[in-house]
Design a protein around this motif. Structure first.
Motif, mmCIF file in Angstrom:
data_model
loop_
_atom_site.group_PDB
_atom_site.id
_atom_site.type_symbol
_atom_site.label_atom_id
_atom_site.label_comp_id
_atom_site.label_asym_id
_atom_site.label_seq_id
_atom_site.Cartn_x
_atom_site.Cartn_y
_atom_site.Cartn_z
ATOM 1 N N ALA A 79 6.846 8.617 30.271
ATOM 2 C CA ALA A 79 7.597 9.873 30.341
ATOM 3 C C ALA A 79 7.201 10.684 31.570
ATOM 4 O O ALA A 79 8.052 11.330 32.197
ATOM 5 C CB ALA A 79 7.357 10.684 29.071
ATOM 6 N N THR A 80 5.917 10.649 31.922
ATOM 7 C CA THR A 80 5.464 11.358 33.127
ATOM 8 C C THR A 80 6.119 10.773 34.372
ATOM 9 O O THR A 80 6.580 11.503 35.258
ATOM 10 C CB THR A 80 3.927 11.269 33.250
ATOM 11 O OG1 THR A 80 3.326 11.835 32.081
ATOM 12 C CG2 THR A 80 3.444 12.012 34.476
ATOM 13 N N SER A 83 9.824 11.679 34.650
ATOM 14 C CA SER A 83 10.151 13.068 34.995
ATOM 15 C C SER A 83 10.673 13.189 36.420
ATOM 16 O O SER A 83 11.374 14.149 36.756
ATOM 17 C CB SER A 83 8.923 13.959 34.809
ATOM 18 O OG SER A 83 7.881 13.578 35.700
ATOM 19 N N CYS A 87 13.262 15.769 38.512
ATOM 20 C CA CYS A 87 12.709 16.600 39.591
ATOM 21 C C CYS A 87 12.973 16.034 40.983
ATOM 22 O O CYS A 87 12.983 16.780 41.964
ATOM 23 C CB CYS A 87 11.202 16.783 39.388
ATOM 24 S SG CYS A 87 10.747 17.430 37.762
#
Length: 306
Positions: A79-80, A83, A87
């Motif tokens: 999930a990191t 991201s 972004c």
């Protein structure tokens, strides 16, 4: 095979047996011999053997905890990485208005760090965590380490490993103009939608069926078995299979794997067409005309399988 019961030990006689007189010295020696020594002369036998976690699929608390930790860590790492899809500028939304210069840097290291790959890993870990969680909440009698569905056979893990390799190699070495489709935001979003929809469908099927759900085909009808036809089962007669199919194919669409989409679709069609036919033979045996009419009324919602 019958087993002869062990005869009970004879009750002690109410009349004491006559014994030869024993001297005080002999009695003291006998008492000393029957008293355990403070320092054993040989190592103790029968010590509990510790089984290290993740060395088997035994249903032990440390296995449950270790698998949950690993899947949770993988989910958060993925999930990191994913991201960056929100972004950064990893995705393109119009291939006609985008040039290859707008794509992120290309290379093996960059491909391994792909945010889409991170999203896939997060979805994969979430799937297996939810398999265990939903079973523990609504079908606890069948809960075990196998409820994570990680012991799903070598072909399952090989297929997902091949899908990961395909994504990395294509992302790292495809010609830039062909690489655009792997960064197509609409395609990634559509694949992610299939993954989420398939996950919801499968988890909701497990919740609706409750104790009637099992990861393995039942060969005999238990007194508690009921034919579930309400809820999501009124829309699909095999919603857990349909959900898994959508989820699995969706992962390959999301990764932009053309070969993976074709291979997963073909293998899943063959597997579930055979399994459903086999399983429904027992369901007809268990529930008779009730299941025959249900099968005629409700489709599977798996492509090409009525």
């Amino acid at each position: 095979m019958s087993v002869e019961p062990t005869p009970p030990a004879p009750a002690p006689s109410s009349t004491p047996e006559s014994k030869a007189p024993v001297s005080d010295k002999a009695a003291a020696e006998d008492a000393t011999a029957n008293t355990p020594s403070a320092t054993p002369s040989a190592p103790l036998q029968g010590h509990f053997k510790v089984e290290w976690p993740l060395t088997s699929f035994a249903s032990t608390p440390h296995n449950v905890a270790s698998i949950a930790f690993c899947l949770g860590a993988l989910c958060m790492l993925g999930a990191t990485s994913a991201s960056a899809l929100v972004c950064g500028k990893h995705l393109v939304w119009s291939t006609s208005a985008t040039t290859t210069a707008d794509l992120p840097p290309q290379g093996l290291v960059e491909a391994i760090k792909s945010p889409v790959l991170g999203l896939y890993l997060s979805c994969w870990a979430t799937f297996h965590l939810l398999e265990f969680l939903v079973t523990s909440m609504w079908n606890p009698a069948k809960l075990s380490v196998s409820s994570y569905l990680l012991d799903n056979g070598k072909p399952y893990h090989i297929a997902h490993a091949v899908g990961i390799i395909e994504h990395i190699l294509e992302e790292a070495y495809l010609r830039p103009e062909w690489r655009l489709y792997k960064h197509n935001g609409s395609l990634v979003l559509f694949g992610f939608g299939l993954v989420v929809g398939g996950q919801i469908l499968r988890s909701f099927a497990m919740y609706t069926a409750g104790s009637n759900f099992a990861h393995l085909v039942a060969y005999s009808k238990l007194p508690t078995h009921q034919l579930v036809t309400h809820g999501i089962y009124s829309w699909s007669r095999h919603p857990s299979y349909a959900g898994f199919t959508w989820w699995a194919v969706g992962t390959q669409v999301m990764l932009g794997n053309p070969f993976g989409v074709i291979a997963f679709s073909a293998v899943l069609y063959r597997f579930f067409s055979v399994r459903i036919k086999f399983e429904e033979q027992y369901l007809i045996k268990f529930f008779g005309d009730e299941y025959v009419k249900y099968r005629e009324r409700v489709p599977t919602r798996i492509l090409f399988i009525r």
